[in-house]
Design a protein around this motif. Structure first.
Motif, PDB file in Angstrom:
ATOM      1  N   MET A 135       0.859  -1.129   0.493  1.00 38.38           N
ATOM      2  CA  MET A 135      -0.271   0.236  -0.058  1.00 38.38           C
ATOM      3  C   MET A 135       1.041   1.256   0.028  1.00 38.38           C
ATOM      4  SD  MET A 135      -2.486  -0.779   2.953  1.00 38.38           S
ATOM      5  CE  MET A 135      -3.637  -0.332   2.826  1.00 38.38           C
ATOM      6  N   ARG A 136       0.547   2.193  -1.109  1.00 42.54           N
ATOM      7  CA  ARG A 136       1.728   3.308  -0.800  1.00 42.54           C
ATOM      8  C   ARG A 136       1.733   4.670  -0.697  1.00 42.54           C
ATOM      9  NH1 ARG A 136       7.022   2.479  -1.849  1.00 42.54           N
ATOM     10  NH2 ARG A 136       7.334   0.787  -3.620  1.00 42.54           N
ATOM     11  N   ALA A 137      -0.481   5.003  -0.373  1.00 41.57           N
ATOM     12  CA  ALA A 137      -0.629   6.501   0.050  1.00 41.57           C
ATOM     13  C   ALA A 137      -1.990   6.073   0.805  1.00 41.57           C
ATOM     14  CB  ALA A 137      -0.854   6.815  -1.358  1.00 41.57           C
ATOM     15  N   ASP A 138      -2.752   4.955   0.922  1.00 40.60           N
ATOM     16  CA  ASP A 138      -3.988   5.001   1.129  1.00 40.60           C
ATOM     17  C   ASP A 138      -4.209   3.536   2.198  1.00 40.60           C
ATOM     18  OD1 ASP A 138      -7.225   4.903   1.768  1.00 40.60           O
ATOM     19  OD2 ASP A 138      -7.348   5.915  -0.312  1.00 40.60           O
TER      20      ASP A 138
END
Lengths: 179, 173
Positions: A135-138
């Protein structure tokens, strides 16, 4: 009258300036609450929790950093309780949440404020499954894990590809109102 | 006009058929791009670093990255099955190359020197505001992979190393 008018205009501008129209539209698109489930840990399974449970969100007093819903297998929308959700962030900090009877789990921002990217592993009844991508951002699982599977969705979160391998019976988890 | 032409190239590349038409069009415009042959490992490295569904694997982004672990090009495909297709590599290539065509032309013309002229590199290094934060630093695997492509000599093993990087192990399982 002028003073009143100015006050109304000022309040209208202040309200508008605090809102996030994109997020507001996304929340609106989720629709109303299920009347059979009171707002709380069991509500809105499968929806992107962090649309509301963030600073500035409609449920901003209960902020989450990671939250979602776990189901039994790719072809079933049966929620699965008592799943260990292990999250590890880019600094190597790891925490664990546990799904409730609606399949929902959450990590409060006060409990775990991760540094992205994050990796997720689920464990339940002897089954361990790793999320393939980070998961990169959310922190909302349902941002990417919605049904049906589509060009921008991997489908719902599940514990096993092989439902026969689970020892728990293939029947809905009873939700008696307490998680 | 140049930007419009590049966008047209990108569209051509996404269309079924011979994508060399796009390459021909940008050549005519006097623009240069890093090599398309051998781009697949670079795209794979970008996919895992930038192209997840919660980042540049979203159709709302102007830089869209396609692939088997993210946004799919075929409307009948999904993000959970099947590896990256040739058409997706093609679309990702043009998505990147068409982002800042004049700057890309300058960087490629200089043999990949000063790649930080590109937003793609600056954002990845955290030098520009970037929702995804800092993803790389000069000379780490991702950075070397990207720079090797911009310089025209793809460091395939480094790119594959980024794409196949092991996830951290959860302790206690």
């Amino acid at each position: 009258v002028r003073r009143c008018y100015h006050a109304i205009v000022a309040v209208a501008f202040a309200t508008a300036a605090c809102g996030d129209p994109v997020r507001d539209a996304a929340v609106e698109a989720l629709g109303p609450e299920d009347p059979a489930v009171r707002p709380g840990p069991l509500h809105r399974p499968g929806q992107p929790c962090l649309l509301c449970h963030v600073a500035g969100g409609t449920a901003g007093e209960r902020r989450y950093s990671v939250a979602g819903t776990v189901y039994r297998d790719p072809d079933s929308t049966m929620p699965l309780a008592d799943v260990e959700v292990w999250v590890i962030d880019s600094r190597g900090r790891q925490v664990q949440a546990r799904s409730n009877c609606a399949g929902n789990f959450y990590l409060r921002s006060s409990q775990f404020l991760p540094v992205f990217p994050l990796w997720v592993t689920l464990r339940h009844a002897g089954q361990v499954i790793d999320m393939e991508s980070p998961m990169r951002a959310d922190g909302s699982c349902a941002t990417c894990h919605t049904d049906p599977r589509a060009p921008s969705s991997a489908g719902h979160v599940y514990v096993t590809d092989d439902p026969m391998s689970l020892r728990t019976p293939a029947m809905p988890t009873p939700c008696g109102g307490t998680p | 006009v140049r930007r419009a032409l590049w966008l047209a190239c990108a569209c051509l590349a996404c269309a079924p058929g011979d994508p060399t038409g796009a390459a021909g069009a940008f050549d005519e415009a006097g623009l240069r791009a890093p090599p398309r042959p051998g781009f697949e490992p670079v795209a794979d490295a970008l996919q895992v670093t930038c192209g997840t569904l919660d980042c540049h694997g979203r159709s709302a982004r102007n830089l869209r990255l396609y692939g088997g672990r993210g946004l799919r090009l075929d409307p009948d495909d999904n993000s959970a099955e099947r590896p990256t297709t040739r058409a997706e590599y093609e679309a990702t290539y043009w998505s990147i190359v068409g982002l800042e065509p004049e700057v890309m032309t300058a960087v490629v013309g200089d043999g990949g020197e000063k790649p930080e002229r590109l937003s793609l590199v600056r954002k990845g290094r955290g030098l520009d505001d970037h929702k995804g934060g800092r993803l790389s630093k000069p000379d780490d695997g991702y950075d070397r992979c990207l720079r090797s492509w911009l310089a025209g000599a793809i460091d395939e093993s480094t790119c594959r190393g980024v794409a196949d990087a092991l996830r951290p192990v959860v302790r206690g399982l």
